[in-house]
Design a protein around this motif. Structure first.
Motif, short mmCIF file in Angstrom:
data_model
loop_
_atom_site.label_atom_id
_atom_site.label_comp_id
_atom_site.label_asym_id
_atom_site.label_seq_id
_atom_site.Cartn_x
_atom_site.Cartn_y
_atom_site.Cartn_z
N GLY A 192 -32.42 -34.72 -18.82
CA GLY A 192 -33.13 -33.50 -19.15
C GLY A 192 -34.51 -33.46 -18.52
N PRO A 193 -35.25 -32.36 -18.75
CA PRO A 193 -36.56 -32.19 -18.11
C PRO A 193 -37.69 -32.88 -18.88
CG PRO A 193 -36.02 -30.24 -19.37
CD PRO A 193 -34.83 -31.15 -19.50
N ILE A 194 -38.68 -33.34 -18.13
CA ILE A 194 -39.97 -33.75 -18.70
C ILE A 194 -41.04 -32.96 -17.98
CG2 ILE A 194 -39.29 -36.06 -19.46
CD1 ILE A 194 -40.43 -37.15 -16.83
N PHE A 195 -42.19 -32.78 -18.61
CA PHE A 195 -43.22 -31.91 -18.04
C PHE A 195 -44.50 -32.67 -17.66
CE2 PHE A 195 -40.41 -29.45 -20.74
CZ PHE A 195 -39.98 -28.49 -19.84
N ASP A 196 -44.41 -33.98 -17.73
CA ASP A 196 -45.47 -34.86 -17.26
C ASP A 196 -44.79 -36.17 -16.89
OD1 ASP A 196 -47.54 -36.94 -17.22
OD2 ASP A 196 -48.87 -35.45 -18.15
N GLU A 197 -45.01 -36.65 -15.69
CA GLU A 197 -44.30 -37.83 -15.21
C GLU A 197 -44.51 -39.04 -16.13
OE1 GLU A 197 -41.87 -40.29 -13.03
OE2 GLU A 197 -42.02 -38.10 -13.06
N ARG A 198 -45.66 -39.09 -16.82
CA ARG A 198 -45.93 -40.23 -17.71
C ARG A 198 -45.00 -40.27 -18.91
NH1 ARG A 198 -52.27 -38.90 -17.85
NH2 ARG A 198 -51.30 -36.82 -17.93
N PHE A 221 -35.66 -35.55 -15.12
CA PHE A 221 -36.27 -34.92 -13.94
C PHE A 221 -37.55 -34.20 -14.38
CE2 PHE A 221 -33.09 -32.03 -15.66
CZ PHE A 221 -33.74 -30.81 -15.74
N TRP A 222 -38.52 -34.22 -13.47
CA TRP A 222 -39.86 -33.72 -13.77
C TRP A 222 -39.97 -32.26 -13.34
CZ3 TRP A 222 -44.78 -35.44 -10.64
CH2 TRP A 222 -45.91 -34.84 -11.20
N VAL A 223 -40.36 -31.42 -14.31
CA VAL A 223 -40.59 -29.99 -14.04
C VAL A 223 -42.07 -29.70 -14.12
CG1 VAL A 223 -40.11 -27.63 -14.82
CG2 VAL A 223 -38.32 -29.39 -14.98
N GLU A 224 -42.65 -29.17 -13.05
CA GLU A 224 -44.06 -28.79 -13.06
C GLU A 224 -44.22 -27.61 -14.02
OE1 GLU A 224 -47.88 -27.85 -12.62
OE2 GLU A 224 -46.42 -26.33 -12.04
N PRO A 225 -45.04 -27.76 -15.10
CA PRO A 225 -45.04 -26.79 -16.18
C PRO A 225 -45.52 -25.38 -15.79
CG PRO A 225 -46.78 -28.40 -16.49
CD PRO A 225 -45.93 -28.90 -15.37
N LEU A 226 -46.42 -25.25 -14.82
CA LEU A 226 -46.94 -23.93 -14.48
C LEU A 226 -45.99 -23.16 -13.56
CD1 LEU A 226 -50.73 -24.72 -13.96
CD2 LEU A 226 -49.61 -23.71 -15.95
#
Length: 232
Positions: A192-198, A221-226
């Motif tokens: 699933g998505p995360i919104f901060d790589e940390r 997988f990393w989703v850029e929030p903006l």
């Protein structure tokens, strides 16, 4: 856990009248980096550590200042530095502003004191007398005693999954977690998505700490929030 459970006792200390050579010899022979300075009646008066021997006249490491900067420093401070660089007795070079704790202090309080005052050891005092000492090594030993065994036992996959989901739900960094958790024979897959790589490593750690987990695979997988862009 309380301070009493992890402190070292009896305490290896030194008297204020001892020579700095005695203090240095004791620290080297016992492989310790500091000593509480204790009077014969058990009263704590200071701490002497390796740091107190860094700026010494014999080593040519005493503090040097330019003339104009020396003019700005108070004579009292210069005199104090002279004593520290040339003193022969423990009482002359020790730190007398001692941070101490008590038997019933929580480990949280102990660690807070160490971090706030940048110290590696805390004497444990009762009635003005030293009854123990806590060093960072003592905390490390305490950690080893409570860490779970490295070999995970077989557990119920669904219960493991629920426990991981509950752990993620309780973390502010996970928010309303979009992380999907699946478990097969103790092997956890996070997707699933995360919104901060940390958050990736934090999610792995959360899963690894749940009893019964044997390994964790990462399909996040990393989703850029903006912008909503998926970043590989």
């Amino acid at each position: 856990m309380r301070a009493e459970a992890v402190m070292s006792s009896p305490v290896v200390g030194i008297e204020p009248s001892a020579s700095i050579a005695e203090a240095a010899t004791m620290m080297l022979s016992r492989k310790i980096s500091g000593l509480p300075v204790i009077r014969a009646d058990g009263t704590l008066v200071g701490i002497v550590s390796e740091g107190d021997f860094l700026r010494r006249g014999e080593l040519g490491t005493k503090r040097q200042r330019s003339r104009w900067l020396e003019f700005l420093v108070s004579p009292g401070k210069v005199a104090d530095e002279y004593v520290h660089a040339n003193g022969r007795r423990v009482s002359e070079v020790m730190s007398d502003n001692v941070v101490a704790t008590t038997r019933d202090a929580s480990l949280e309080d102990v660690v807070d004191l160490m971090a706030r005052h940048h110290v590696n050891r805390l004497p444990v005092v009762e009635g003005g007398k030293v009854v123990g000492i806590i060093t960072r090594s003592d905390l490390l030993r305490a950690l080893l005693r409570v860490l779970p065994a490295s070999d995970a036992e077989d557990g119920d996959d669904e219960q493991i999954r629920r426990n991981i989901v509950a752990e993620l739900a309780g973390q502010s960094w996970a928010g309303t977690s979009t992380i999907h958790v699946s478990v097969n024979k103790g092997i956890v897959d996070l997707s699933g998505p995360i919104f901060d790589e940390r958050e990736r490593l934090a999610a792995r750690v959360a899963a690894e700490n749940v009893p019964g987990v044997k390994a964790v695979t990462d399909s996040l997988f990393w989703v850029e929030p903006l912008s909503g862009m998926v970043i590989n």
